[in-house]
Write an enzyme that holds these catalytic residues in place. Structure first.
Site: not given
Ligand SMILES: Cc1ncc(COP(=O)(O)O)c(CN[C@@H](CS)C(=O)O)c1O
Length: 404
Positions: A121, A198, A201, A224, A362
């Site tokens: 991401h 990370d 997910q 999440k 992203c």
């Molecule tokens: C693997 C991974 N790593 C980082 C992020 C960012 O998470 P935040 O809570 O925004 O900081 C995400 C968030 N992915 C969302 C928004 S693009 C998706 O629709 O897939 C993610 O999936």
């Protein structure tokens, strides 16, 4: 066996109509929905004990502090961290990754190498590119395969005594691939590199054990995992958190402040400057309690059923291609209809009350790899049903007829 109808009763939003149709929420990889049990905790906080924490002398402040620190312990136990002070509250995954990347700025130089994966991401790419610009360190990339998995042989060849940090996602948000992080961590440790995983997910689907993984840093966001937005966590091994400098300066993170010199607080407060998202942290703990009461094994088994059913039914549609075909994946299906832009499919599905995500998610490097502008991504959660998947399949068939 999960009682899905009973579980769905926990989620008020699932009763919604969208464009005159019952909501079918299949954008869980972007953000999960919030059960009444978590909503009630948020209302209770602001109704009965909203106060600033850690330094108040009055009852409300003590109650809020106790609940906030209890939530930290809930998170510690959930991830099986050795100490509660290894759990740092942040505003989410992105914030957690930036905290670590900023900390490494004082530890790296131009001889050092960082390794990222092609599946990342943007939140797990850009902070590290910024770090390399600051320090002169080199960023190397683990290539991906057509199935949407990581090329582990190439990874082994990228590792060297100059590798200082490896960072990969546990599960791909765009493709659903579950990465073999145990192997990735073990190989990195053999050359003395630290590993950040990370888990944004992964945490909706599995319960990571950070001590068993022997991971150095693990990050995620509460939104999440049925929690509120604006709060997340960073797990860091004590030895690393003690080594890294503070991320932000301010109240809470200090011990003594004089104009000559300031000394910092110990863990976890060294990394928690300013008034935190108190309610968010408490609700984060309540969300983990809710998910654990259902059981992650039950969640994973049921979501796998949804994944297999959805994959089989979607592949019956001629001209539909699925991206991310690893045998080891969670309930995320990224697909396109031949000759039709994903955005157009997503817009039509929305008219039918079906919420999916379209675009690059992203993860532009993944879309570049497949030479596509983006995908339609349907991501299922434990509160979705096969009947909802049938609506998605019918909707995709309709979109194909209307857009071909
Ligand atoms: C693997 C991974 N790593 C980082 C992020 C960012 O998470 P935040 O809570 O925004 O900081 C995400 C968030 N992915 C969302 C928004 S693009 C998706 O629709 O897939 C993610 O999936």
């Amino acid at each position: 066996m999960l009682d899905i109808n009973k579980i769905r009763e926990d989620f008020p939003i699932l009763k919604r109509q969208v464009n005159g149709k019952p909501l079918v929420y299949f954008d869980n990889a972007a953000t999960s929905q919030t059960p009444q049990q978590v909503i009630d905790v948020i209302v209770d906080y602001y109704s009965n004990y909203n106060a600033n924490i850690h330094r108040g002398v009055h009852a409300l402040s003590q109650e809020a502090t106790d609940k906030y620190e209890a939530a930290r312990k809930t998170i510690q136990n959930h991830f099986n961290a050795k100490h509660a002070y290894e759990i740092i509250f942040t505003s989410g995954t992105t914030d957690s990754i930036n905290l670590i990347a900023n900390g490494f700025a004082s530890l790296l130089n131009e001889k050092d190498e960082l390794i990222v994966s092609a599946l990342e991401h943007h939140s797990n790419i850009v902070p590290w590119q910024m770090l390399c610009e600051k320090t002169g360190a080199t960023l190397k990339v683990i290539p991906m395969t057509l199935e949407g998995e990581l090329d582990l042989e190439a990874y082994s060849n990228l590792l060297s005594k100059n590798t200082k940090l490896v960072f990969v996602n546990h599960i791909s948000n765009a493709l659903g691939t579950i990465n073999p992080i145990e192997t990735i961590i073990d190989k990195a440790h053999q050359v003395g590199a630290a590993v950040l995983i990370d888990g944004a997910q992964a945490c909706p689907h599995i319960k990571p054990d950070v001590q068993a993984l022997d991971v150095d840093f693990y990050v995620t966001s509460a939104h999440k995992i049925c929690g509120p937005t604006g709060v997340g966590m960073l797990y860091g091994k004590e030895e690393w958190l003690k080594k890294l400098p503070p991320y932000q300066g301010g109240g809470e993170m200090i011990d003594q402040v004089t104009f000559e010199k300031t000394t910092y607080a110990g863990l976890p407060h060294k990394f928690e400057a300013g008034t935190p998202n108190i309610c968010g942290g408490i609700a984060f703990g309540a969300a983990l309690d809710y998910m654990n009461a259902i059981g992650f094994d039950n969640i994973a088994n049921y979501e796998h059923e949804l994944l297999e059913y959805g994959t089989r039914k979607l592949l019956e549609i001629e001209g539909l291609k699925i991206y991310g075909t690893s045998k080891n994946k969670t309930s995320v299906i990224s697909f396109n209809l031949e000759g039709i832009h994903p955005y157009d499919v997503g817009t039509l599905l929305d008219k039918m009350g079906i919420a999916v995500r379209t675009g690059h998610h992203c993860t532009q490097p993944i879309m570049d790899f497949y030479k596509i502008p983006g995908t339609v991504r349907a991501s299922f959660s434990f509160y979705n049903t096969k009947e909802e998947i049938d609506k998605l399949v019918e909707g995709v068939k309709k979109a194909k007829l209307m857009l071909s």
